[in-house]
Design an enzyme around this catalytic site. Structure first.
Site, short mmCIF file in Angstrom:
data_model
loop_
_atom_site.label_atom_id
_atom_site.label_comp_id
_atom_site.label_asym_id
_atom_site.label_seq_id
_atom_site.Cartn_x
_atom_site.Cartn_y
_atom_site.Cartn_z
N HIS A 1 58.36 32.65 60.53
CA HIS A 1 57.87 33.97 60.52
C HIS A 1 59.05 34.79 59.49
O HIS A 1 58.65 35.58 58.94
CB HIS A 1 57.63 34.75 61.51
CG HIS A 1 56.22 34.21 62.26
ND1 HIS A 1 55.14 34.15 61.62
CD2 HIS A 1 55.89 33.69 63.46
CE1 HIS A 1 54.21 33.56 62.49
NE2 HIS A 1 54.74 33.46 63.45
N GLU B 1 40.31 20.81 48.11
CA GLU B 1 41.52 20.63 48.79
C GLU B 1 41.57 19.33 49.48
O GLU B 1 42.49 18.98 50.26
CB GLU B 1 41.79 21.86 49.59
CG GLU B 1 40.67 22.07 50.61
CD GLU B 1 40.93 23.57 51.36
OE1 GLU B 1 42.07 23.87 51.39
OE2 GLU B 1 39.88 24.06 51.68
N ASP C 1 46.84 22.01 50.81
CA ASP C 1 46.32 20.97 51.34
C ASP C 1 46.20 19.77 50.72
O ASP C 1 46.27 18.61 51.04
CB ASP C 1 45.10 21.40 51.99
CG ASP C 1 45.01 22.21 53.61
OD1 ASP C 1 46.28 21.83 54.29
OD2 ASP C 1 44.38 22.98 53.89
N CYS D 1 44.45 28.20 43.47
CA CYS D 1 44.73 29.42 44.42
C CYS D 1 45.86 28.89 45.49
O CYS D 1 46.31 29.80 46.22
CB CYS D 1 43.56 30.08 45.23
SG CYS D 1 42.77 28.60 46.32
#
Length: 540
Positions: A188, A427, A451, A498
């Site tokens: 994070h 994907e 992915d 994307c």
């Protein structure tokens, strides 16, 4: 001068003095207490105070890094109220008659150890989170601050590790860069650094004696210079100035068309995770939104978000984009995105398990609620609906049947909706192989390279041990992208990218020459990609 190497998180250059950050930790002693009820009340008051602090941190993070990146603090709030965690602390206070600090520290250590031993990478990452919330509770009980004073001058922060809460609390005007011994590129804190455009290195063998010394963080080459000589200082100051000038030049591209030097128009869109991110999209002049990750509406909720809640979110984004296309990906949870109230079983291989469209088709009530909200929102702007993790024509046809059912219901109820495109994520290798048939069923393809890469290479993209072998530029990936574009165009589908590769400037020219119609990237990458588009001649 000494030079150290690490792993770069954000490729900027920072020059300044080092502030060696030490967590305000102290030895937690076991103390026998007589009044158990009073001690439990001490713990409960500290818990309430910690949640209050996290709420403030969440609000601050939303303003600075957007809703998606601020979600970690909502996760921490949920963990503070987790039944198992709370029960363990209370039980220890009651049965062992120990002070709250000791019960919290012991529980935190136990849970952290338990998470770190799990095979699942998502749960391994929770080990650091449970340690962070335990430290926060102990800090509240001992009435000490969790973040030290960085002083008056901007500094390079050096630390063993930094928790997300510590990163967000630091004054961004005084934070030039950070360097840590521990951490991962997918943590994070690393994500926050990239979002805030802060140069950062991890995996550096740090030393406390650096405190106060002049240093340079070279994120481009993943190097840290301690007490740099004049030649190195001058060279990197020149590089730093070039970066600043390049950013200023990019700002001149706002308002310019996304068209190649030989006249091919490209749709240059942005990826978002929530309504608050739209401001960033507009500030960076994206032509639309190519990926609205709708799962964050679920991740941020305590229970299934109802139709009206979702409708208002989609409607607001559509209205704010004022006629520009908004591609919304339907619910994509599972794998590393877990939502408690979905009650998903633990899986041996969650990335290949019960996730995304598989959940939606298995739980049609949840799916139809989202589709109703999306289709209703199409009356307020140019909405496109995109379905993730597709592997077959049969899945697409089933989805289209459900969409027609929803449209029929809305028409009968007198509820307005507009026209909307429907597309799928490419994907999985199966979707690539079947792309010639899938293209006959939909309006567009959007290639999810994250992915697609892990499934094609059979490598978990979150496994740090595979970092050196994980190659998103692998020829097999590029061939799959080319095949998808060609098959889509044969049937009149527009094709976009994307995933993370869409923002890889070393491949922009390659994608343009492959014939890609759209690139959707993080908002901060829109202008750098626009520059390359406008300088590229596809014919050449």
């Amino acid at each position: 001068m000494k030079v150290y190497e690490g792993k770069s998180i954000f490729k900027g250059i920072a020059i300044g003095k080092i502030f060696f950050y030490q967590k305000g930790t102290q030895q937690v002693k076991r103390v026998k207490i007589n009044d158990v009820e009073a001690e439990k009340k001490r713990y409960e008051a500290a818990n309430a105070k910690a949640i209050e602090q996290l709420e403030a941190l969440h609000a601050k993070a939303v303003k600075e890094v957007g809703e998606a990146n601020a979600a970690v603090f909502e996760v921490h709030m949920m963990m503070l109220e987790d039944d198992d965690y709370v029960s363990s602390i209370r039980n220890m206070i009651e049965t062992q008659q120990v002070n709250a600090e000791f019960a919290i520290a012991s529980t935190g250590d136990n849970f952290s150890e338990m998470f770190s031993q799990m095979d699942d990478e998502y749960f391994k990452a929770r080990a650091a989170d449970v340690k962070d919330i335990s430290d926060r509770l102990i800090a509240v009980l001992s009435q000490r601050e969790s973040v030290g004073d960085m002083g008056e001058e901007p500094v390079i922060v050096v630390a063993d590790d930094l928790a997300p809460s510590e990163t967000v609390q630091m004054d961004k005007e005084k934070l030039l860069a950070f360097v840590t011994r521990y951490g991962s590129a997918n943590s994070h804190t690393a994500i926050l650094a990239r979002t805030m455009n802060i140069p950062a290195l991890i995996g550096v063998e740090i030393e406390e004696e650096w405190n106060g010394h002049m240093a340079i963080v070279d994120g481009k080459n993943a190097k840290l210079y301690i007490d740099p000589d004049e030649e190195t200082l001058e060279k990197l100051r020149t590089e730093q100035q070039k970066d600043i000038e390049a950013r200023e030049l990019l700002s001149l591209l706002k308002g310019k068309e996304d068209v190649t030097a030989d006249g091919k128009h490209i749709k240059l869109y942005a990826n978002i995770a929530g309504v608050a991110d739209v401001a960033n999209v507009l500030a960076n002049d994206a032509a639309g939104i190519g990926l609205f990750r709708s799962e964050f509406l679920y991740l941020e909720a305590q229970d299934y978000p109802d139709e009206e809640t979702q409708f208002l979110a989609y409607k607001r984004v559509a209205e704010n984009m004022a006629g520009r296309k908004v591609v919304v990906r339907t619910l994509d949870i599972g794998a590393d995105k877990q939502v408690d109230y979905f009650n998903l079983d633990k899986e041996e291989n969650p990335a290949m398990g019960y996730r995304a469209i598989r959940i939606c088709l298995d739980r049609p009530k949840i799916f139809k609620t989202q589709l109703r909200a999306l289709i209703r929102a199409s009356a307020y702007g140019e909405i496109a609906i995109m379905y993730p993790m597709i592997i077959s024509v049969e899945e697409v046809r089933k989805i289209k049947e459900i969409v027609e059912e929803v449209k029929t219901e809305l028409t009968k109820q007198g509820i307005a909706y507009g026209s909307f495109e429907q597309g799928i994520m490419i994907e999985t290798p199966a979707a690539v192989v079947m792309s010639d048939e899938l293209a006959k069923e939909v309006d567009f393809f959007s290639i999810g390279t994250n992915d697609l890469t892990q499934y094609t290479l059979a490598m978990d993209r979150q496994n740090m041990k595979l970092d050196s072998m994980y190659d998103p530029h692998h020829p097999a990936i590029l061939r799959m992208i080319q095949k998808t574009i060609e098959n889509g165009h044969k049937e009149g589908c527009w094709v976009g990218i994307c995933g993370e590769l869409g923002a890889d400037t070393t491949l922009t020219e390659t994608f343009l020459k492959m014939g890609v119609d759209e690139l959707s990237v993080s908002p901060s990458f829109v202008l750098p990609i626009r520059k390359i588009i406008r300088e590229t001649s596809v014919q050449e």
